[in-house]
Motif scaffolding. Structure first.
Motif, PDB file in Angstrom:
ATOM      1  N   GLU A  37      -4.333   9.627  16.892  1.00  0.00           N
ATOM      2  CA  GLU A  37      -5.148   8.622  16.203  1.00  0.00           C
ATOM      3  C   GLU A  37      -4.299   7.749  15.289  1.00  0.00           C
ATOM      4  O   GLU A  37      -3.240   8.168  14.815  1.00  0.00           O
ATOM      5  CB  GLU A  37      -6.218   9.304  15.354  1.00  0.00           C
ATOM      6  CG  GLU A  37      -7.182  10.175  16.139  1.00  0.00           C
ATOM      7  CD  GLU A  37      -7.990  11.082  15.225  1.00  0.00           C
ATOM      8  OE1 GLU A  37      -9.131  10.730  14.889  1.00  0.00           O
ATOM      9  OE2 GLU A  37      -7.450  12.136  14.833  1.00  0.00           O
ATOM     10  N   ILE A  38      -4.797   6.563  15.037  1.00  0.00           N
ATOM     11  CA  ILE A  38      -4.226   5.680  14.021  1.00  0.00           C
ATOM     12  C   ILE A  38      -5.367   5.256  13.104  1.00  0.00           C
ATOM     13  O   ILE A  38      -6.390   4.728  13.563  1.00  0.00           O
ATOM     14  CB  ILE A  38      -3.542   4.455  14.632  1.00  0.00           C
ATOM     15  CG1 ILE A  38      -2.339   4.888  15.488  1.00  0.00           C
ATOM     16  CG2 ILE A  38      -3.093   3.485  13.530  1.00  0.00           C
ATOM     17  CD1 ILE A  38      -1.646   3.746  16.216  1.00  0.00           C
ATOM     18  N   PHE A  39      -5.202   5.521  11.816  1.00  0.00           N
ATOM     19  CA  PHE A  39      -6.184   5.141  10.799  1.00  0.00           C
ATOM     20  C   PHE A  39      -5.609   4.011   9.947  1.00  0.00           C
ATOM     21  O   PHE A  39      -4.410   4.015   9.633  1.00  0.00           O
ATOM     22  CB  PHE A  39      -6.496   6.318   9.865  1.00  0.00           C
ATOM     23  CG  PHE A  39      -7.164   7.490  10.529  1.00  0.00           C
ATOM     24  CD1 PHE A  39      -8.550   7.603  10.537  1.00  0.00           C
ATOM     25  CD2 PHE A  39      -6.415   8.492  11.130  1.00  0.00           C
ATOM     26  CE1 PHE A  39      -9.163   8.693  11.130  1.00  0.00           C
ATOM     27  CE2 PHE A  39      -7.021   9.585  11.723  1.00  0.00           C
ATOM     28  CZ  PHE A  39      -8.398   9.689  11.724  1.00  0.00           C
ATOM     29  N   ARG A  40      -6.465   3.088   9.561  1.00  0.00           N
ATOM     30  CA  ARG A  40      -6.071   2.088   8.560  1.00  0.00           C
ATOM     31  C   ARG A  40      -6.868   2.351   7.292  1.00  0.00           C
ATOM     32  O   ARG A  40      -8.107   2.405   7.329  1.00  0.00           O
ATOM     33  CB  ARG A  40      -6.334   0.657   9.057  1.00  0.00           C
ATOM     34  CG  ARG A  40      -5.871  -0.422   8.051  1.00  0.00           C
ATOM     35  CD  ARG A  40      -5.985  -1.811   8.635  1.00  0.00           C
ATOM     36  NE  ARG A  40      -7.361  -2.198   8.887  1.00  0.00           N
ATOM     37  CZ  ARG A  40      -8.175  -2.728   7.971  1.00  0.00           C
ATOM     38  NH1 ARG A  40      -7.752  -2.909   6.718  1.00  0.00           N
ATOM     39  NH2 ARG A  40      -9.416  -3.068   8.299  1.00  0.00           N
ATOM     40  N   VAL A  41      -6.156   2.562   6.199  1.00  0.00           N
ATOM     41  CA  VAL A  41      -6.773   2.856   4.912  1.00  0.00           C
ATOM     42  C   VAL A  41      -6.750   1.609   4.045  1.00  0.00           C
ATOM     43  O   VAL A  41      -5.732   0.918   3.953  1.00  0.00           O
ATOM     44  CB  VAL A  41      -6.035   4.015   4.206  1.00  0.00           C
ATOM     45  CG1 VAL A  41      -6.605   4.258   2.820  1.00  0.00           C
ATOM     46  CG2 VAL A  41      -6.122   5.285   5.057  1.00  0.00           C
ATOM     47  N   GLY A  52       2.895   8.120   8.043  1.00  0.00           N
ATOM     48  CA  GLY A  52       2.287   7.002   7.339  1.00  0.00           C
ATOM     49  C   GLY A  52       3.254   5.895   6.973  1.00  0.00           C
ATOM     50  O   GLY A  52       4.417   6.142   6.643  1.00  0.00           O
ATOM     51  N   GLU A  53       2.753   4.667   7.045  1.00  0.00           N
ATOM     52  CA  GLU A  53       3.476   3.500   6.534  1.00  0.00           C
ATOM     53  C   GLU A  53       2.445   2.536   5.955  1.00  0.00           C
ATOM     54  O   GLU A  53       1.539   2.093   6.667  1.00  0.00           O
ATOM     55  CB  GLU A  53       4.297   2.809   7.621  1.00  0.00           C
ATOM     56  CG  GLU A  53       5.072   1.603   7.075  1.00  0.00           C
ATOM     57  CD  GLU A  53       5.888   0.865   8.126  1.00  0.00           C
ATOM     58  OE1 GLU A  53       6.646  -0.045   7.736  1.00  0.00           O
ATOM     59  OE2 GLU A  53       5.764   1.174   9.329  1.00  0.00           O
ATOM     60  N   GLY A  54       2.586   2.215   4.674  1.00  0.00           N
ATOM     61  CA  GLY A  54       1.610   1.343   4.046  1.00  0.00           C
ATOM     62  C   GLY A  54       0.216   1.938   4.149  1.00  0.00           C
ATOM     63  O   GLY A  54      -0.011   3.098   3.818  1.00  0.00           O
ATOM     64  N   GLY A  55      -0.722   1.145   4.646  1.00  0.00           N
ATOM     65  CA  GLY A  55      -2.094   1.611   4.791  1.00  0.00           C
ATOM     66  C   GLY A  55      -2.381   2.262   6.134  1.00  0.00           C
ATOM     67  O   GLY A  55      -3.540   2.588   6.416  1.00  0.00           O
ATOM     68  N   TYR A  56      -1.355   2.462   6.960  1.00  0.00           N
ATOM     69  CA  TYR A  56      -1.564   3.037   8.283  1.00  0.00           C
ATOM     70  C   TYR A  56      -1.121   4.498   8.328  1.00  0.00           C
ATOM     71  O   TYR A  56      -0.063   4.845   7.794  1.00  0.00           O
ATOM     72  CB  TYR A  56      -0.798   2.248   9.349  1.00  0.00           C
ATOM     73  CG  TYR A  56      -1.498   0.971   9.749  1.00  0.00           C
ATOM     74  CD1 TYR A  56      -2.328   0.933  10.862  1.00  0.00           C
ATOM     75  CD2 TYR A  56      -1.338  -0.188   9.007  1.00  0.00           C
ATOM     76  CE1 TYR A  56      -2.984  -0.227  11.218  1.00  0.00           C
ATOM     77  CE2 TYR A  56      -1.982  -1.359   9.362  1.00  0.00           C
ATOM     78  CZ  TYR A  56      -2.807  -1.376  10.471  1.00  0.00           C
ATOM     79  OH  TYR A  56      -3.455  -2.520  10.819  1.00  0.00           O
ATOM     80  N   VAL A  57      -1.917   5.312   9.003  1.00  0.00           N
ATOM     81  CA  VAL A  57      -1.595   6.729   9.171  1.00  0.00           C
ATOM     82  C   VAL A  57      -1.842   7.104  10.630  1.00  0.00           C
ATOM     83  O   VAL A  57      -2.938   6.892  11.156  1.00  0.00           O
ATOM     84  CB  VAL A  57      -2.453   7.627   8.262  1.00  0.00           C
ATOM     85  CG1 VAL A  57      -2.107   9.096   8.485  1.00  0.00           C
ATOM     86  CG2 VAL A  57      -2.271   7.253   6.801  1.00  0.00           C
ATOM     87  N   ALA A  58      -0.815   7.644  11.281  1.00  0.00           N
ATOM     88  CA  ALA A  58      -0.958   8.141  12.648  1.00  0.00           C
ATOM     89  C   ALA A  58      -1.018   9.661  12.610  1.00  0.00           C
ATOM     90  O   ALA A  58      -0.291  10.301  11.845  1.00  0.00           O
ATOM     91  CB  ALA A  58       0.219   7.684  13.504  1.00  0.00           C
ATOM     92  N   ALA A 105       0.840  -1.198   0.000  1.00  0.00           N
ATOM     93  CA  ALA A 105       0.000   0.000   0.000  1.00  0.00           C
ATOM     94  C   ALA A 105       0.876   1.251   0.000  1.00  0.00           C
ATOM     95  O   ALA A 105       1.978   1.259   0.551  1.00  0.00           O
ATOM     96  CB  ALA A 105      -0.918  -0.004   1.223  1.00  0.00           C
ATOM     97  N   SER A 106       0.391   2.299  -0.628  1.00  0.00           N
ATOM     98  CA  SER A 106       1.128   3.557  -0.717  1.00  0.00           C
ATOM     99  C   SER A 106       0.883   4.408   0.518  1.00  0.00           C
ATOM    100  O   SER A 106      -0.252   4.831   0.781  1.00  0.00           O
ATOM    101  CB  SER A 106       0.701   4.333  -1.965  1.00  0.00           C
ATOM    102  OG  SER A 106       1.148   5.678  -1.901  1.00  0.00           O
ATOM    103  N   ALA A 107       1.959   4.681   1.272  1.00  0.00           N
ATOM    104  CA  ALA A 107       1.823   5.527   2.450  1.00  0.00           C
ATOM    105  C   ALA A 107       1.389   6.939   2.066  1.00  0.00           C
ATOM    106  O   ALA A 107       0.575   7.562   2.761  1.00  0.00           O
ATOM    107  CB  ALA A 107       3.140   5.568   3.217  1.00  0.00           C
TER     108      ALA A 107
END
Length: 250
Positions: free
Chosen positions: A224-228, A202-208, A136-138
């Protein structure tokens, strides 16, 4: 200095220094001019040393104890960890932000929130997906979360904001779950117009994210931590902490 990743350095710091209380290793992991943004702790290596010395007065963790680290995200010099900690009879959710320099811990921010009893619940404040999709693209994931926040801050209509959320979205915040509101309604009805976004990692599909907001005249930090997934927000975890008057957590 070896060439392991910044994430590996932070995980080793947790294991060897925090977990095993090896204060003698602090100079190998922490810069002398380490900046601590938690105002309850001392600055520099002295602050870390004081924390470890305090931990040494407590019963050591069991060798069978599960690691408290549930998620770890790295982007460049930043590493973000999501922790599930049991301390002094309480269960705490923690999100730590570390900035490293030349492979050593240089700066730290954190937010801590006590978790309610969620025994038997399928969705808790901590559980859920934790594997980072390396394909996944960060940058794309960060763009989606940033655009979502722009829509919330500019008070766009909920129907427009909903384009960023997957239909099977999973919310982990016990307060939002208990309110019966969707994430969009929670943000728009409560803190949407008062929120300030400070940082995205961001790393991969995760964004803090690190942000702050006002509610009923009080200031709060919101980490927050989001998973995309499939270009939409699929899952979210958060830690909220009040900020004392005149203080800053950023």
């Amino acid at each position: 200095m070896d060439t392991i990743s910044n994430k590996q350095r932070v995980l080793s710091f947790y294991k060897l220094i925090v977990g095993q209380r090896k204060a003698e290793l602090i100079p190998e992991f922490v810069r002398e001019d380490y900046i601590q943004h938690n105002r309850t702790a001392k600055q520099g290596r002295a602050g870390i040393t004081a924390m470890i010395n305090y931990l040494k007065t407590l019963p050591p963790p069991s060798v069978e104890a599960k690691s408290p680290i549930v998620r770890a995200i790295q982007e460049g010099d930043f590493v973000v960890t999501h922790l599930d900690i049991q301390f002094m009879g309480k269960r705490m959710a923690v999100i730590d932000f570390f900035k490293l320099k030349d492979g050593m811990l240089a700066e730290h921010w954190d937010a801590i929130q006590e978790m309610p009893d969620q025994t038997g619940l399928a969705v808790t404040a901590i559980n859920g997906n934790s594997e980072i999709d390396k394909h996944a693209s960060a940058e794309n994931s960060k763009h989606i979360v940033e655009e979502f926040y722009k829509a919330v801050i500019s008070k766009q209509a909920p129907v427009l904001i909903s384009q960023f959320i997957k239909p099977d979205y999973i919310e982990h915040d016990p307060e939002i779950i208990g309110s019966g509101k969707s994430l969009i309604n929670y943000l728009c009805d409560g803190i949407g117009g008062e929120i300030k976004l400070h940082r995205l990692i961001g790393e991969g599909g995760y964004v803090a994210t690190q942000s702050e907001f006002k509610s009923e005249g009080k200031l709060f930090a919101l980490y927050e931590i989001f998973r995309v997934e499939d270009n939409k927000i699929a899952e979210r975890w958060s830690v909220k902490q009040s900020i004392p008057e005149g203080d800053s957590m950023f």
